[in-house]
Scaffold this motif. Sequence first.
Motif, PDB file in Angstrom:
ATOM      1  N   UNK A  41       1.442  -1.444   0.182  1.00  0.00           N
ATOM      2  CA  UNK A  41       0.233   0.082  -0.056  1.00  0.00           C
ATOM      3  C   UNK A  41       0.953   1.037  -0.222  1.00  0.00           C
ATOM      4  N   UNK A  42       0.365   2.426  -1.003  1.00  0.00           N
ATOM      5  CA  UNK A  42       1.581   3.297  -1.106  1.00  0.00           C
ATOM      6  C   UNK A  42       1.407   4.242  -0.061  1.00  0.00           C
ATOM      7  N   UNK A  43       2.563   4.655   0.748  1.00  0.00           N
ATOM      8  CA  UNK A  43       2.402   5.875   1.483  1.00  0.00           C
ATOM      9  C   UNK A  43       1.455   6.977   1.443  1.00  0.00           C
ATOM     10  N   UNK A  44       1.277   7.424   2.031  1.00  0.00           N
ATOM     11  CA  UNK A  44       0.832   8.888   2.197  1.00  0.00           C
ATOM     12  C   UNK A  44       1.457  10.623   1.610  1.00  0.00           C
ATOM     13  N   UNK A  45       1.247  11.119   0.828  1.00  0.00           N
ATOM     14  CA  UNK A  45       1.827  11.602   0.789  1.00  0.00           C
ATOM     15  C   UNK A  45       2.026  12.962   2.053  1.00  0.00           C
ATOM     16  N   UNK A  46       1.480  13.349   2.930  1.00  0.00           N
ATOM     17  CA  UNK A  46       1.972  13.735   4.216  1.00  0.00           C
ATOM     18  C   UNK A  46       1.163  12.716   4.950  1.00  0.00           C
ATOM     19  N   UNK A  47       2.440  12.540   5.790  1.00  0.00           N
ATOM     20  CA  UNK A  47       2.191  11.683   7.153  1.00  0.00           C
ATOM     21  C   UNK A  47       0.996  11.952   7.941  1.00  0.00           C
ATOM     22  N   UNK A  48       0.864  13.093   7.990  1.00  0.00           N
ATOM     23  CA  UNK A  48       0.542  13.844   8.722  1.00  0.00           C
ATOM     24  C   UNK A  48      -1.945  13.738   8.680  1.00  0.00           C
ATOM     25  N   UNK A  49      -1.773  13.495   7.430  1.00  0.00           N
ATOM     26  CA  UNK A  49      -3.353  13.525   6.329  1.00  0.00           C
ATOM     27  C   UNK A  49      -3.091  12.321   5.678  1.00  0.00           C
ATOM     28  N   UNK A  50      -3.989  11.323   5.348  1.00  0.00           N
ATOM     29  CA  UNK A  50      -4.145  10.473   4.266  1.00  0.00           C
ATOM     30  C   UNK A  50      -4.361  10.974   3.589  1.00  0.00           C
ATOM     31  N   UNK A  51      -4.265  10.330   2.281  1.00  0.00           N
ATOM     32  CA  UNK A  51      -4.234  11.461   0.582  1.00  0.00           C
ATOM     33  C   UNK A  51      -6.283  11.563   0.911  1.00  0.00           C
ATOM     34  N   UNK A  52      -7.556  10.899   1.077  1.00  0.00           N
ATOM     35  CA  UNK A  52      -8.250  10.767   0.771  1.00  0.00           C
ATOM     36  C   UNK A  52      -8.827  12.150   0.908  1.00  0.00           C
ATOM     37  N   UNK A  53      -8.181  12.471   2.414  1.00  0.00           N
ATOM     38  CA  UNK A  53      -9.076  13.767   2.963  1.00  0.00           C
ATOM     39  C   UNK A  53      -8.055  15.385   2.379  1.00  0.00           C
ATOM     40  N   UNK A  54      -6.618  14.715   2.465  1.00  0.00           N
ATOM     41  CA  UNK A  54      -6.078  15.381   1.229  1.00  0.00           C
ATOM     42  C   UNK A  54      -6.842  15.836  -0.216  1.00  0.00           C
ATOM     43  N   UNK A  55      -7.977  15.195  -1.155  1.00  0.00           N
ATOM     44  CA  UNK A  55      -8.176  15.140  -2.315  1.00  0.00           C
ATOM     45  C   UNK A  55      -9.114  15.641  -1.582  1.00  0.00           C
ATOM     46  N   UNK A  56      -9.816  15.897  -0.908  1.00  0.00           N
ATOM     47  CA  UNK A  56     -10.789  16.728  -0.355  1.00  0.00           C
ATOM     48  C   UNK A  56     -10.658  17.897  -0.415  1.00  0.00           C
ATOM     49  N   UNK A  57      -9.482  17.965   0.669  1.00  0.00           N
ATOM     50  CA  UNK A  57      -9.094  19.900   1.024  1.00  0.00           C
ATOM     51  C   UNK A  57      -8.364  20.322   0.620  1.00  0.00           C
ATOM     52  N   UNK A  58      -7.927  19.878  -0.721  1.00  0.00           N
ATOM     53  CA  UNK A  58      -6.373  20.486  -1.630  1.00  0.00           C
ATOM     54  C   UNK A  58      -6.783  21.870  -2.227  1.00  0.00           C
ATOM     55  N   UNK A  59      -7.788  21.688  -2.841  1.00  0.00           N
ATOM     56  CA  UNK A  59      -8.802  21.985  -3.422  1.00  0.00           C
ATOM     57  C   UNK A  59      -8.775  23.273  -3.195  1.00  0.00           C
ATOM     58  N   UNK A  60     -10.013  23.210  -1.987  1.00  0.00           N
ATOM     59  CA  UNK A  60     -10.279  24.674  -1.759  1.00  0.00           C
ATOM     60  C   UNK A  60      -9.042  25.295  -0.570  1.00  0.00           C
ATOM     61  N   UNK A  61      -8.387  24.735   0.054  1.00  0.00           N
ATOM     62  CA  UNK A  61      -7.173  25.336   0.282  1.00  0.00           C
ATOM     63  C   UNK A  61      -5.841  25.913  -0.627  1.00  0.00           C
ATOM     64  N   UNK A  62      -6.112  25.712  -1.765  1.00  0.00           N
ATOM     65  CA  UNK A  62      -5.757  26.109  -2.984  1.00  0.00           C
ATOM     66  C   UNK A  62      -6.870  27.355  -3.575  1.00  0.00           C
ATOM     67  N   UNK A  63      -7.369  27.445  -3.383  1.00  0.00           N
ATOM     68  CA  UNK A  63      -8.156  28.364  -3.954  1.00  0.00           C
ATOM     69  C   UNK A  63      -9.080  29.400  -2.516  1.00  0.00           C
ATOM     70  N   UNK A  64      -8.608  29.362  -1.746  1.00  0.00           N
ATOM     71  CA  UNK A  64      -8.107  30.462  -1.177  1.00  0.00           C
ATOM     72  C   UNK A  64      -7.057  30.574  -0.361  1.00  0.00           C
ATOM     73  N   UNK A  65      -6.200  30.122  -0.949  1.00  0.00           N
ATOM     74  CA  UNK A  65      -4.669  30.753  -0.463  1.00  0.00           C
ATOM     75  C   UNK A  65      -4.082  31.390  -1.425  1.00  0.00           C
ATOM     76  N   UNK A  66      -4.746  32.003  -2.213  1.00  0.00           N
ATOM     77  CA  UNK A  66      -4.204  32.460  -4.071  1.00  0.00           C
ATOM     78  C   UNK A  66      -5.140  33.604  -4.299  1.00  0.00           C
ATOM     79  N   UNK A  67      -6.765  33.119  -3.494  1.00  0.00           N
ATOM     80  CA  UNK A  67      -7.628  34.302  -3.268  1.00  0.00           C
ATOM     81  C   UNK A  67      -7.529  35.181  -2.593  1.00  0.00           C
ATOM     82  N   UNK A  68      -6.548  35.154  -1.285  1.00  0.00           N
ATOM     83  CA  UNK A  68      -6.094  35.817  -0.628  1.00  0.00           C
ATOM     84  C   UNK A  68      -5.085  36.674  -0.620  1.00  0.00           C
TER      85      UNK A  68
END
Length: 371
Positions: A21-48
């Motif tokens: 099983x491939x390890x998660x990209x971030x040790x503290x956050x499963x890829x499953x949740x990263x796929x949910x959060x990353x687009x929104x985080x990117x949206x607001x970082x650039x927006x801010x």
Amino acid sequence: MTTNTTSVTDLPPLPSYEVVVAPDLLSWLPDFYLSILAPTVAYWVVSIFFHVIDTLDLFPQYRLHTPAEIAQRNKATRYEVLRDVLFQQVIQAGMSFVLGMTDPPQYTGMEEYDVAVWATRVRLAQRALPALLGVLGINAATISKNMAVSHPLLAGVLAGGHYPFLTTELAGPDGISVPAFATWELLVAKAIYHVIIPAFQFFIAVSVLDTWQYFLHRLMHQNKWLYTTFHSRHHRLYVPYAYGALYNHPFEGFLLDTAGAGLAYKLAFMTPRQGIVFWVMSSIKTVDDHCGYALPWDPLQHITSNNAAYHDIHHQSWGIKTNFAQPFFTFWDRLLGTMWHGDTSLKYERSRTKAQEFLEAEAKKTSAKAQ
């Protein structure tokens, strides 16, 4: 662990592999949740980032619109925009959750094997070279013999991928010598596996998303009921700004953005990690297209002509029937004749002047009432 051999004896054997099983990209956050959060985080970082530039008026020379236009022309308040964008992102998170649940577990360990498979295909493709050169009247076998000493690798290619001098010993007590791949074959195989195939997948995803959004977006403008019921909400922002990129009716936002990106991801057969990159890239591009600035040092303004200045034309009353393409390329606008042609400088100048005059008139009325 799986051990693999090839049926053709002069081909190098395929390496054994063991999948885990491939390890998660971030040790503290499963890829499953990263796929949910990353687009929104990117949206607001650039927006801010753009909101700070806008609020502090750091680069007024690169503005597409003046602050007066934002205050006078937009028909939606900042609160309404923020509320609808957050709701849209909740919908996106739900779609990401569903897509994540349908994805199989991600494994690693087969990379070397997969590269070897492509190297084998490169080797087999060389088998056709002597016949192809023969059609042109070139005797590949003779040329190969003449250069076997001086250029052995090239001689092997001309011989149809025969490299008798390339061998390696199998691991283990027997130490049997077996054929090996040439360095160039492995380099080509790695380029195919690690670069060309992922790039093609991204090309398919971008093409699907652009096609989906162009035709649905154009339909929203051609059908009066669709426009007044759904799409007109987005056009309450005559002067777009960064975090208003996803200011849509929830149904339209789901249909155009969320469903389109999910469909593109599935049709391109992307891995979940490729999907994360694709969705983050799409979110950043969408924000940049609505940022309201033509920054010369913004790479997204130059990678493609579908940029903030291009999409801003579509938000103007005089350009609303043009420039439907989004978010990446302008192919469909060019092909189907919906691209805006002509100078826009006078139109923008009139808009700035009118907005400024309106605000000055309002200020005078307020001042007169106060007196």
